[in-house]
Design a protein around this motif. Structure first.
Motif, short mmCIF file in Angstrom:
data_model
loop_
_atom_site.label_atom_id
_atom_site.label_comp_id
_atom_site.label_asym_id
_atom_site.label_seq_id
_atom_site.Cartn_x
_atom_site.Cartn_y
_atom_site.Cartn_z
N TYR A 75 0.86 -1.19 0.00
CA TYR A 75 0.00 0.00 0.00
C TYR A 75 0.90 1.24 0.00
O TYR A 75 0.66 2.21 0.73
CB TYR A 75 -0.94 -0.02 1.21
N HIS A 76 1.93 1.17 -0.84
CA HIS A 76 2.98 2.17 -0.99
C HIS A 76 2.61 3.59 -0.62
O HIS A 76 2.97 4.11 0.45
CB HIS A 76 3.50 2.10 -2.43
N SER A 77 1.85 4.28 -1.47
CA SER A 77 1.62 5.72 -1.28
C SER A 77 0.60 6.03 -0.18
O SER A 77 0.38 7.19 0.13
CB SER A 77 1.16 6.35 -2.59
N LEU A 78 -0.02 5.00 0.37
CA LEU A 78 -0.96 5.26 1.47
C LEU A 78 -0.21 5.62 2.74
O LEU A 78 -0.80 6.04 3.72
CB LEU A 78 -1.87 4.06 1.70
N GLY A 79 1.09 5.41 2.72
CA GLY A 79 1.90 5.86 3.85
C GLY A 79 2.23 4.77 4.85
O GLY A 79 1.69 3.66 4.80
N SER A 80 3.11 5.12 5.77
CA SER A 80 3.64 4.14 6.72
C SER A 80 2.59 3.47 7.60
O SER A 80 2.79 2.35 8.06
CB SER A 80 4.68 4.81 7.63
N HIS A 89 9.06 7.59 1.61
CA HIS A 89 8.99 7.83 0.16
C HIS A 89 7.56 7.64 -0.32
O HIS A 89 6.91 6.67 0.02
CB HIS A 89 9.89 6.84 -0.59
N ILE A 90 7.10 8.57 -1.14
CA ILE A 90 5.78 8.44 -1.75
C ILE A 90 6.00 7.98 -3.18
O ILE A 90 6.73 8.64 -3.93
CB ILE A 90 5.02 9.79 -1.76
N GLY A 91 5.34 6.90 -3.55
CA GLY A 91 5.52 6.41 -4.91
C GLY A 91 5.08 4.97 -5.01
O GLY A 91 4.60 4.39 -4.03
N SER A 92 5.26 4.39 -6.19
CA SER A 92 4.82 3.01 -6.43
C SER A 92 5.70 2.04 -5.63
O SER A 92 6.74 2.43 -5.08
CB SER A 92 4.94 2.69 -7.91
N VAL A 93 5.27 0.78 -5.64
CA VAL A 93 6.07 -0.26 -4.99
C VAL A 93 7.47 -0.28 -5.61
O VAL A 93 8.47 -0.35 -4.89
CB VAL A 93 5.38 -1.64 -5.15
N GLU A 94 7.51 -0.19 -6.93
CA GLU A 94 8.80 -0.22 -7.62
C GLU A 94 9.68 0.95 -7.19
O GLU A 94 10.88 0.82 -6.99
CB GLU A 94 8.59 -0.20 -9.15
N THR A 153 0.40 -10.34 -0.26
CA THR A 153 0.70 -9.03 -0.82
C THR A 153 -0.49 -8.62 -1.67
O THR A 153 -1.35 -9.43 -2.00
CB THR A 153 1.95 -9.06 -1.71
N LYS A 154 -0.53 -7.37 -2.00
CA LYS A 154 -1.66 -6.88 -2.76
C LYS A 154 -1.36 -6.99 -4.26
O LYS A 154 -2.19 -6.66 -5.10
CB LYS A 154 -1.90 -5.41 -2.39
N ALA A 155 -0.19 -7.50 -4.58
CA ALA A 155 0.24 -7.55 -5.98
C ALA A 155 -0.80 -8.24 -6.84
O ALA A 155 -1.51 -9.12 -6.38
CB ALA A 155 1.55 -8.30 -6.06
N PRO A 156 -0.86 -7.87 -8.10
CA PRO A 156 -1.72 -8.60 -9.03
C PRO A 156 -1.35 -10.07 -8.99
O PRO A 156 -0.35 -10.45 -8.40
CB PRO A 156 -1.39 -7.98 -10.38
#
Lengths: 270, 309
Positions: free
Chosen positions: B105-110, B279-284, B157-160
């Motif tokens: 949930y990358h950009s949702l924050g810590s 960091h705010i951004g995608s998983v990658e 994980t939430k991954a596809p």
């Protein structure tokens, strides 16, 4: 049971509890004494439990959420034949199995508690299981008043009426004293009955030392169809021994020899 | 992975009337079919994880096989004492399913990063900890859980629906899956980092370093045997995880290695260096920032091998 018989039974449990706690030099005698009259009625005609078939799937479930009042519950379970009275002698002591907060390794105990605010959610799950399986067994949960400070209880208090758990009854041992002092000076619970009513519980207030009142409240269940029942039992911490009544120190202290003799004498004279 | 989990549970529910799914008001677009098909085996407990978890124990102690479902830390850290006392202490048959382990949930924050979950869950007595590495492993893990009695944490994980394995692998709780036979370095990973770890092995191969990958889908009970065997067969071991380096898979592997005789094997663990990810951004993007991409990992592993051998 008549009031006299109840009283005799409760006194014998108070004496046993006094001995266990003195022998172990453990604590919480005040909390035990405030709950013993309620436990006495529960285990003498209300709870459908059988020491010879402890895990019967259709038994009623009793959960002591105020797990620190375990000495009296152990004394009752031993008296009812769930385990040997010899075990009571090792309460809280090396080599024993009866810990200072109620443990499920003791026969007849459904769950271990001790950390407050755990009993009611588990009780709600058991009540939901009975409802989903269309079973008739019931769930009873005894809580302390101080324990109602815990947010987990209020999650369950919201949950149980929403799911119409009328097979769930909670009894609040309202002795009005918690670990560091009066409940109304710590976090005031009042108006307690109104709170529970507004959360859609069927609420009854009783004198928690009046055996007939306890029996009436516990025999006419559910108080209201489709609602869980809350019995607010007004009690006295340390009930039964004059110098322990309403005294915070007996949440902690175990009696010395002189205090033990005085307490025993008072109880024997009742 | 969550779709695979729910689909598998939906398949199994008719044969297993004791299965009971409790969601903590999460799972939109995922749980509806189960809820509609099996209303007596489903409950939305609302946003109240302490009650959800205690109640799950109560239901389990009454004969149900419970799955609680929520995301990241919500079903484990918020009600941690209920997990410990009500579920684990009573050895209640409750499977805690958390979607979004790591920083998915990358950009949702810590607040929404499950980056200490493995560490905390594996320290609880009676708890089994599973973190499947792809959709096949997630399906196998779900099936295995039905047969496994007792508390479990299933970290998804939430991954596809990414698949690393080409078919359903032989899956057993507590038995790691080895991919490849490389003898220079073993890369041990768990959960959401499996794919990246395999890519890391490919990067290393181009540098003439032969790596094997071990998917440690069960972090507890840990497959100590494969770790000991691996230590005898390779020159170095590296662990890779989307979790704090304190207490996670790397620590678990190191615990085994430290007690393995002879214990001298090169060891390095890669993960989150004891920080909250800001960091705010995608998983990658976050992987890049943390140095957890195949390219960066392979370079670090090369350096580590060169310096330490």
């Amino acid at each position: 049971m008549t009031s006299v018989t109840y009283k005799k039974y409760a006194t014998s449990i108070r004496i046993e509890t006094l001995k266990m706690i003195a022998r172990a030099k453990s604590s919480h005698i005040g909390s035990n004494f405030s709950a013993i009259d309620i436990l006495t009625v529960l285990y003498n005609g209300i709870l459908r439990v059988n020491p010879k078939n402890q895990h019967a799937p259709n038994r009623d479930r009793f959960i002591l959420s105020k797990g620190h009042a375990c000495a009296s519950l152990y004394a009752i379970l031993a008296d009812k034949g769930f385990f040997s009275k010899k075990l009571l002698e090792t309460f809280y002591l090396p080599g024993g199995i009866l810990a200072g907060h109620v443990v499920h390794s003791a026969p007849g105990v459904e769950i271990s508690t001790g950390s407050l605010g755990h009993g009611l959610p588990v009780a709600a799950g058991m009540a939901l299981a009975a409802k989903r399986d269309r079973k008739k067994w019931r769930v009873f949960c005894l809580l302390s008043d101080g324990e109602l400070d815990e947010g987990s209880n209020w999650e369950s208090i919201l949950f149980a009426p929403h799911h119409s758990l009328d097979n769930l009854t909670i009894i609040i041992d309202y002795n009005k004293i918690q670990s560091l002092g009066d409940t109304n000076k710590t976090i005031n619970l009042e108006p307690l009955a109104a709170k529970l009513k507004s959360f859609n519980w069927a609420v009854r207030e009783i004198d928690g030392h009046n055996f007939q009142a306890i029996e009436r409240a516990l025999t006419s269940l559910p108080k209201q169809k489709n609602k869980p029942t809350c019995i607010i039992a007004h009690t006295i911490k340390g009930k039964g021994v004059s110098f322990m009544e309403n005294s915070l120190i007996w949440h902690y202290k175990s009696s010395n020899e002189e205090e033990f003799e005085r307490a025993l004498k008072e109880l024997q004279e009742k | 992975m969550r779709n695979v989990f729910i689909k598998t549970l939906t398949k199994l529910a008719p044969k297993h009337p004791e299965i009971f799914l409790i969601v903590g008001d999460l799972g939109y677009g995922v749980i509806e079919e189960f809820a509609q098909k099996f209303p007596r085996q489903f409950l939305n407990a609302g946003i109240a994880e302490q009650n959800m978890t205690g109640m799950a124990a109560g239901l389990a102690l009454s004969g149900k096989t419970i799955f609680t479902y929520s995301i990241a830390n919500f079903p484990i850290l918020r009600p941690l004492e209920q997990v410990r006392n009500d579920i684990c202490y009573h050895n209640a048959n409750v499977k805690i399913v958390s979607v979004g382990g790591g920083f998915f949930y990358h950009s949702l924050g810590s607040t929404h990063h499950g980056t200490e979950d493995i560490s905390i869950m594996r320290t609880l007595p009676n708890m089994t900890v599973l973190a499947p590495g792809d959709a096949y492993e997630a399906e196998c893990a779900t099936r295995a859980l039905i047969e496994h009695s007792g508390p479990c944490f299933l970290r998804l994980t939430k991954a596809p629906e990414s698949t690393v394995h080409t078919k359903k692998p032989a899956f057993k709780i507590g038995k790691a899956i080895q991919i490849g036979n490389g003898s220079d370095v073993a890369l041990i990973t768990t959960g959401g980092m499996l794919e990246e770890t395999i890519k890391t092995a490919e990067f290393l191969k181009r540098q003439k370093i032969s790596a094997r990958v071990i998917s440690m889908h069960t972090v507890k009970p840990l497959d100590a045997a494969i770790i000991k065997k691996t230590a005898r067969e390779v020159k170095a071991i590296a662990t890779i995880e989307d979790h704090q380096i304190t207490g996670g898979l790397g620590s678990a592997v190191a615990e085994v290695l430290a007690e393995t005789s002879p214990s001298a094997i090169l060891f390095k663990h890669f993960g989150i260096p004891d920080i909250f990810i800001k960091h705010i951004g995608s998983v990658e993007y976050i992987k890049e920032k943390l140095g957890l991409t195949a390219e960066k990992l392979s370079k670090k592993i090369q350096t580590f091998l060169a310096h330490d051998i």
